[in-house]
Design an enzyme around this catalytic site. Sequence first.
Site, PDB file in Angstrom:
ATOM      1  CB  ALA A  64      23.613  70.120  15.463  1.00 29.14           C
ATOM      2  CD  GLU A 110      21.431  67.786   8.363  1.00 27.59           C
ATOM      3  OE1 GLU A 110      21.767  68.124   9.513  1.00 27.59           O
ATOM      4  OE2 GLU A 110      22.220  67.711   7.412  1.00 27.59           O
ATOM      5  CD  GLU A 130      22.201  72.939   8.562  1.00 26.95           C
ATOM      6  OE1 GLU A 130      21.557  73.566   7.692  1.00 26.95           O
ATOM      7  OE2 GLU A 130      21.884  71.810   8.960  1.00 26.95           O
TER       8      GLU A 130
HETATM    9  N1  CO8 Z   1      21.705  75.020  19.541  1.00 25.70           N
HETATM   10  C1  CO8 Z   1      21.854  75.402  20.833  1.00 25.70           C
HETATM   11  N2  CO8 Z   1      20.928  76.124  21.506  1.00 25.70           N
HETATM   12  C2  CO8 Z   1      19.797  76.467  20.845  1.00 25.70           C
HETATM   13  C3  CO8 Z   1      19.577  76.100  19.493  1.00 25.70           C
HETATM   14  C4  CO8 Z   1      20.596  75.343  18.840  1.00 25.70           C
HETATM   15  N3  CO8 Z   1      20.473  74.907  17.573  1.00 25.70           N
HETATM   16  N4  CO8 Z   1      18.387  76.591  19.117  1.00 25.70           N
HETATM   17  C5  CO8 Z   1      17.863  77.237  20.179  1.00 25.70           C
HETATM   18  N5  CO8 Z   1      18.715  77.157  21.225  1.00 25.70           N
HETATM   19  C6  CO8 Z   1      18.561  77.728  22.558  1.00 25.70           C
HETATM   20  C7  CO8 Z   1      18.832  79.210  22.571  1.00 25.70           C
HETATM   21  O1  CO8 Z   1      20.222  79.473  22.625  1.00 25.70           O
HETATM   22  C8  CO8 Z   1      18.094  79.646  23.806  1.00 25.70           C
HETATM   23  O2  CO8 Z   1      18.867  79.322  24.936  1.00 25.70           O
HETATM   24  P1  CO8 Z   1      19.029  80.401  26.138  1.00 25.70           P
HETATM   25  O3  CO8 Z   1      17.649  80.520  26.713  1.00 25.70           O
HETATM   26  O4  CO8 Z   1      19.986  79.718  27.064  1.00 25.70           O
HETATM   27  O5  CO8 Z   1      19.522  81.657  25.534  1.00 25.70           O
HETATM   28  C9  CO8 Z   1      16.877  78.726  23.823  1.00 25.70           C
HETATM   29  O6  CO8 Z   1      17.205  77.618  22.989  1.00 25.70           O
HETATM   30  C10 CO8 Z   1      15.635  79.377  23.264  1.00 25.70           C
HETATM   31  O7  CO8 Z   1      15.954  79.838  21.968  1.00 25.70           O
HETATM   32  P2  CO8 Z   1      15.642  81.346  21.475  1.00 25.70           P
HETATM   33  O8  CO8 Z   1      15.609  82.280  22.634  1.00 25.70           O
HETATM   34  O9  CO8 Z   1      16.584  81.668  20.371  1.00 25.70           O
HETATM   35  O10 CO8 Z   1      14.146  81.122  20.941  1.00 25.70           O
HETATM   36  P3  CO8 Z   1      13.407  81.951  19.789  1.00 25.70           P
HETATM   37  O11 CO8 Z   1      11.986  81.507  19.861  1.00 25.70           O
HETATM   38  O12 CO8 Z   1      13.701  83.405  19.902  1.00 25.70           O
HETATM   39  O13 CO8 Z   1      14.057  81.436  18.413  1.00 25.70           O
HETATM   40  C11 CO8 Z   1      14.926  79.782  16.881  1.00 25.70           C
HETATM   41  C12 CO8 Z   1      13.937  80.085  18.029  1.00 25.70           C
HETATM   42  C13 CO8 Z   1      14.519  80.629  15.647  1.00 25.70           C
HETATM   43  C14 CO8 Z   1      14.828  78.316  16.547  1.00 25.70           C
HETATM   44  C15 CO8 Z   1      16.353  80.180  17.321  1.00 25.70           C
HETATM   45  O14 CO8 Z   1      16.612  79.594  18.595  1.00 25.70           O
HETATM   46  C16 CO8 Z   1      17.440  79.740  16.397  1.00 25.70           C
HETATM   47  O15 CO8 Z   1      17.695  80.383  15.391  1.00 25.70           O
HETATM   48  N6  CO8 Z   1      18.124  78.616  16.710  1.00 25.70           N
HETATM   49  C17 CO8 Z   1      19.244  78.143  15.969  1.00 25.70           C
HETATM   50  C18 CO8 Z   1      18.780  77.455  14.699  1.00 25.70           C
HETATM   51  C19 CO8 Z   1      19.942  76.948  13.876  1.00 25.70           C
HETATM   52  O16 CO8 Z   1      20.768  77.714  13.422  1.00 25.70           O
HETATM   53  N7  CO8 Z   1      20.001  75.609  13.672  1.00 25.70           N
HETATM   54  C20 CO8 Z   1      21.041  75.003  12.932  1.00 25.70           C
HETATM   55  C21 CO8 Z   1      22.164  74.612  13.824  1.00 25.70           C
HETATM   56  S1  CO8 Z   1      23.576  73.958  12.960  1.00 25.70           S
HETATM   57  C22 CO8 Z   1      23.132  72.373  12.593  1.00 25.70           C
HETATM   58  O17 CO8 Z   1      22.057  71.912  12.877  1.00 25.70           O
HETATM   59  C23 CO8 Z   1      24.168  71.583  11.906  1.00 25.70           C
HETATM   60  C24 CO8 Z   1      23.766  70.122  11.706  1.00 25.70           C
HETATM   61  C25 CO8 Z   1      24.940  69.380  11.157  1.00 25.70           C
HETATM   62  C26 CO8 Z   1      24.882  67.911  11.473  1.00 25.70           C
HETATM   63  C27 CO8 Z   1      25.071  67.619  12.905  1.00 25.70           C
HETATM   64  C28 CO8 Z   1      26.412  67.023  13.159  1.00 25.70           C
HETATM   65  C29 CO8 Z   1      26.674  66.960  14.646  1.00 25.70           C
END
Ligand code: CO8
Length: 256
Positions: A64, A110, A130
């Site tokens: 998300a 999910e 999460e």
């Molecule tokens: N949300 C928002 N932005 C994101 C997300 C995310 N989940 N994942 C990546 N991005 C963005 C980054 O912020 C970045 O943006 P910017 O260039 O503006 O800084 C861009 O995508 C590229 O990402 P990275 O530079 O971080 O890329 P990497 O290759 O270094 O890393 C990863 C990739 C490992 C996937 C890393 O981006 C990461 O850890 N992302 C977050 C993963 C995460 O924690 N996911 C869980 C989120 S919580 C959730 O899903 C809850 C669900 C609950 C149900 C939903 C109800 C609404």
Amino acid sequence: MTEVLLEKPFDSVVLLRINRPDAKNALNGEVRRLLAEHMTTLGADPSVRAIVMTGNQEAFAAGADIKDMAEVGAIELMQRNNHLLWRAIANCPKPVIAAVNGYAWGGGCELVMHADIIVAGENASFSQPEVKVGIMPGAGGTQRLTRAVGKFKAMLMVMTGQAISGVEAGQMGLASVVVPDAEVVDKALEIAKTISRMPPVAIAQIKEVLLAGQDASLDTALMLERKAFQLLFASADQKEGMKAFIEKRKPTYQGK
Ligand code: CO8
């Protein structure tokens, strides 16, 4: 540019592509709204026999959208009624196949688990991370993951946020089939094509009974199966399928 692309690779099969490459396909409100809208429309379209959903090579969806949630309060979150959008995907009566490359993390994992069949690339990455940002899965991760891989693997994944590869997902029962990354979408489309040639009334009954039966007692689930089995003998496609077998020819199914 729309954040969910709809393509028609061949007759009766639809491919939905999540399209937020700059955000690793993170599921913001618009993506979830579009997915729900498409699933509802496609679910009601008799010309559609199977749906494939995918992302890109880097990410199916990395969760998300965290930026969309970071400052939100509990009441606002509740009032967003996100579960209605997820429910629209879960309720789609057509077979849904997830084609997974790259990150399927958090809400992305999910979303994958809302599908009926999962095709994973060997290097895909599945995770429920999460807990690392102070929350927990909120769109079925604690429940669908447990049903797929069992309590102990699910607890490990959800409590540590550790990621597993596509190969491991296949071994654990989180993927139906694992293929080289470059072949993921083609494999999913091939499966969709095969299903699209099956009698659609039978396919719809299989999906409904299999899903409902998972959460019912065995006796109730077997009764559901029996009733659906009997119902199919009212379909023209059952008569055609069996007649074609006896006459040693290919059946022509009409979805009736
Ligand atoms: N949300 C928002 N932005 C994101 C997300 C995310 N989940 N994942 C990546 N991005 C963005 C980054 O912020 C970045 O943006 P910017 O260039 O503006 O800084 C861009 O995508 C590229 O990402 P990275 O530079 O971080 O890329 P990497 O290759 O270094 O890393 C990863 C990739 C490992 C996937 C890393 O981006 C990461 O850890 N992302 C977050 C993963 C995460 O924690 N996911 C869980 C989120 S919580 C959730 O899903 C809850 C669900 C609950 C149900 C939903 C109800 C609404």
